[in-house]
Design a protein around this motif. Structure first.
Motif, short mmCIF file in Angstrom:
data_model
loop_
_atom_site.label_atom_id
_atom_site.label_comp_id
_atom_site.label_asym_id
_atom_site.label_seq_id
_atom_site.Cartn_x
_atom_site.Cartn_y
_atom_site.Cartn_z
N PRO A 1 0.81 -1.23 0.00
CA PRO A 1 0.00 0.00 0.00
C PRO A 1 0.84 1.28 0.00
N GLN A 2 1.91 1.29 0.81
CA GLN A 2 2.76 2.48 0.85
C GLN A 2 3.44 2.72 -0.50
N GLN B 1 0.83 4.01 -2.95
CA GLN B 1 0.55 5.43 -2.69
C GLN B 1 1.65 6.31 -3.24
N ALA B 2 2.90 5.87 -3.07
CA ALA B 2 4.04 6.64 -3.59
C ALA B 2 3.99 6.71 -5.11
N VAL C 1 10.27 3.51 -1.68
CA VAL C 1 9.63 3.15 -0.41
C VAL C 1 10.11 1.78 0.06
N MET D 1 12.28 0.91 3.56
CA MET D 1 11.87 -0.04 4.58
C MET D 1 12.94 -1.10 4.83
N SER E 1 9.66 -0.57 9.54
CA SER E 1 9.31 -1.31 8.33
C SER E 1 8.23 -2.35 8.62
N CYS E 2 7.49 -2.70 7.58
CA CYS E 2 6.51 -3.78 7.72
C CYS E 2 7.14 -5.13 7.39
#
Length: 765
Positions: free
Chosen positions: A22-23, A26-27, A263, A267, A274-275
């Motif tokens: 998702p990040q 979005q970027a 992104v 991370m 980070s995820c």
């Protein structure tokens, strides 16, 4: 079609591609909306775009430890592979000495993009070098002794950091020592696609010349990748044009892709924010998934060692189940895994597992479950629950036993079942009223499945029979008979010696009873000297009109006649056997052969006469025995000996052309169902798939009223509807592949109003 309910997808095919984080998404969206300038432009919008590009490059260089090496962004790993191979081979060609033998080396388990590219560019560049696969051991480790022996004369060597099918990683330090101790100058490409985010990489501390990467394997969009090129390695641009990327790779840059990668890199560099999970956590996830798979499938075999493979890949096989069956099972439970097998009788094997020397059944039945480093505990728990649910659904098909469920919960079996092992067929006829069964041409690899089915359905076999001595496989009859028919006296094919003798048309035949049915044995030599046909009938005095099925072994196959060039064969005897068979059962009785090479399930003499000129001429009395022998010899002479791992048992007389079938899409089928109450929907998935969809609330409003006719029971369905071939049947399956195959088979047998749902349930929701 709208679903009445929806169950969340569990995606476990990350080695093929990952969802976009998702990040990262979005970027990418922000880049498209706000930083959309061309990095080559000198205005502020262009400068902002260039800054994003360089920031992404710098983070990648830090992450991978590239040092002075170049980092070029590409469209993906395939372009990176081309860039590295082309650059290395062009330079290597300059140093070729006339008369000297050279080689190009690649790992035997390498992704096909590498050897195919090596061959392509070698041919284009006119390089006369032998392209050799480096063997691996049963753990997938490259043979260092082979490398030491071959690399001194190698122009280039290509290896893999992490294998995409098994997750096996190579010891790059040990590999480098071997390569450089025997050839300090050979160009070395390492496919690092599956290593990103899973294995530590410090490229400047190695002598790797080229290392391609791909974004979509680690949560970035498709269409973005990059390649590392050592500072001392030769380089030739693969794409020329406007001079972007400092003239190294032309073409307007993919800014949304850069933004997404930026992104991801951030991370990976800052795991606290980070995820992405740690290596220890990923190991725990793998162990939890492996334990869940083992609980669900107690006889599971993992095709790789966990000691030398990344934690995010599990490759396994389950005895008695094809990869296609397991793939369909997982898909029905809304779990996405991958399989090497196609929807075809011609089994697709894993060349990776073959190279590792694993048994054929593991290669043919392999399933790959893979996840990414952004996997969460919640997702792992859900996957484990769903795996158990999928396995428990197999009790509906009596493919697995579950003592906690009553037998009444199982799908009752009454009639004919066709089981497959590759292109070979095993036939089981169950009589629910008497709880008895016949087993014909049992395959050894199906022994466990047959035993489970008999126990689950509480069936007692009265005979286990081969239609002939099989040349292409060992019969499973003996082991089954020892378990179920210990005291029955029978001949070498399993025909009971206590069978009743009958007189029919002046000939003495043998018969056994199965409830209200009779099984009549007819000698039909030709394919082999001991070939027999077994006629299952309701009235032995009217075989032509009352025989439900004729199990004819390899005498008549779909699109072919059995080969007659074995030592025990006789085309002369086959000529008379064909005439005798027609005399007894006529031209419309369903024939159940022991092989099905083209997914046609069953046939009739009439259907075969329409495309088999040799059979037509025999049954029409238009050729003599000697003419048949001559023509049959010509057919056998052109026979391909093997399909996959199997000996071909049929001499083909036609190309088995596939028929055009009427197709519906989701919209047109919905309209048709709304306008007509005559359309009959038939769901041809196996009972466990059908049950899973309904139990999980994934059925559609339009298809909830469909009847379930599994492909394994299709021949029974065809027999029951011989007098009803004009009804409008619409066949439906998961993806549309099986429904098309079944529709073609039924249309060939005279069902004139057959259609199927293109794309199946996969495209209907």
């Amino acid at each position: 079609m709208s679903q009445t309910a929806s169950l969340s997808q569990i995606y476990l095919d990350a080695n093929a591609t990952t969802p976009v984080l998702p990040q990262a998404a979005q970027a990418a969206m922000t880049a498209m909306k706000e930083i959309f300038g061309n990095p080559s432009s000198s205005h502020i919008t262009g400068l902002q775009a260039k800054n994003l590009m360089e920031q992404t490059r710098q983070r990648a260089k830090v992450l991978l430890g590239t040092g002075k090496g170049k980092l070029i962004f590409t469209s993906g790993a395939t372009e990176g592979i081309q860039t590295g191979i082309l650059s290395g081979l062009i330079k290597a060609r300059e140093n070729i000495e006339p008369g000297k033998q050279y080689s190009i080396l690649y790992g035997a388990t390498e992704h096909k993009a590498v050897p195919n590219s090596l061959e392509h560019w070698s041919n284009i560049l006119g390089i006369d070098a032998e392209i050799k696969a480096i063997p691996v051991d049963n753990l997938g480790n490259l043979d260092l002794e082979f490398i030491a022996r071959e690399v001194p004369n190698a122009l280039m060597i290509c290896t893999m950091a992490v294998n995409n099918e098994t997750g096996v990683y190579q010891d790059l330090k040990q590999l480098e020592l071997t390569i450089r101790n025997h050839n300090a100058d050979v160009f070395w490409l390492v496919d690092c696609v599956q290593a990103l985010g899973k294995r530590p990489l410090k490229l400047s501390e190695t002598s790797i010349d080229y290392a391609p990467f791909s974004g979509h394997k680690l949560y970035a969009p498709k269409g973005i990748g990059f390649i590392y090129i050592r500072d001392s390695a030769p380089f030739t641009p693969f794409i020329a044009g406007g001079g972007q990327e400092g003239g190294l790779r032309s073409g307007t840059e993919n800014l949304p892709g850069f933004a997404a990668l930026n992104v991801i890199f951030e991370m990976l560099l800052d795991q606290k924010n980070s995820c992405f999970s740690t290596a220890e956590t990923l190991e725990q996830y793998r162990q939890q998934l492996a334990s869940s798979l083992t609980a669900a499938f107690p006889e599971i075999v993992f095709n790789h060692s966990f000691k030398n493979s990344v934690a995010t890949t599990l490759n396994f096989a389950v005895p008695g189940f094809s990869s296609k069956e397991l793939m369909d099972l997982f898909d029905a439970a809304n779990i996405r895994v991958s399989s090497g097998s196609a929807c075809s009788s011609k089994v697709t094997r894993s060349f990776v597992l073959d190279a590792m020397g694993l048994p054929a059944w593991q290669s043919e039945s392999a399933i790959r479950l893979s996840f990414g480093p952004a996997m969460t505990q919640t997702e792992v728990d859900a996957a484990c629950d769903r795996i158990q649910l999928a396995a428990s659904a197999l009790t509906h098909s009596c493919l697995m036993l579950d003592d906690t469920q009553l037998n009444d919960d199982k799908t009752p079996l009454d009639g004919l079942v066709q089981l497959r092992g590759g292109a070979s067929c095993t036939w089981i006829y169950a009589d629910q009223q008497t709880k008895q069964a016949l087993i014909i041409d049992p395959l050894p690899e199906l022994e466990q499945r047959i035993n489970t089915l008999l126990e689950c359905q509480q069936l007692a076999p009265i005979a286990i029979i081969d239609t002939h001595g099989h040349a292409d496989h060992i019969s499973g009859r003996v082991a089954l008979a020892q378990k179920h028919l210990k005291h029955q006296q029978c001949d070498h094919l399993g025909w009971p010696k206590s069978s009743e003798q009958i007189q029919l048309d002046g000939a003495q035949l043998h018969m056994i009873k199965l409830g209200e049915l009779s099984l009549v044995k007819v000698t039909s030599p030709g394919h082999t000297d001991d070939s027999i046909s077994l006629l299952l009938t309701t009235d032995i005095t009217k075989l032509k009109s009352t025989t439900r099925f004729a199990f004819c072994g390899d005498t008549v196959l779909m699109g072919s006649l059995g080969r007659t060039n074995f030592d025990s064969s006789s085309s002369s005897k086959m000529f008379h056997s064909l005439k005798r068979l027609e005399q007894l059962i006529g031209r419309n009785t369903l024939l159940c052969a022991s092989h099905d090479y083209n997914n046609e399930f069953t046939t009739t003499l009439m259907a075969e006469m329409m495309r088999n000129s040799l059979l037509h001429d025999v049954l029409k009395g238009q050729i003599t025995e000697s003419q048949f022998v001559s023509r049959k010899a010509n057919l056998d002479a052109n026979l391909n000996d093997e399909v996959g791992t199997e000996i071909m048992c049929g001499a083909y007389t036609s190309d088995c052309h596939k028929l055009a079938i009427k197709e519906y899409d989701a919209t047109s089928l919905k309209q048709e169902l709304g306008q007509s109450n005559k359309v009959k929907l038939v769901d041809i998935r196996e009972p466990h798939e059908y049950a899973l969809q309904h139990s999980l609330g994934m059925e559609t409003a339009e298809t909830s009223s469909s009847i379930n006719v599994p492909m394994t029971r299709l021949v029974q369905f065809i027999q029951e509807h011989q007098a009803d071939k004009t009804s409008e049947w619409v066949l439906v399956c998961r993806s549309g592949s099986r429904s098309l195959v079944v529709a073609q088979a039924m249309q060939r047998l005279g069902f004139s109003n057959i259609a199927h749902l293109k794309g199946g349930y996969a495209l209907s929701s």
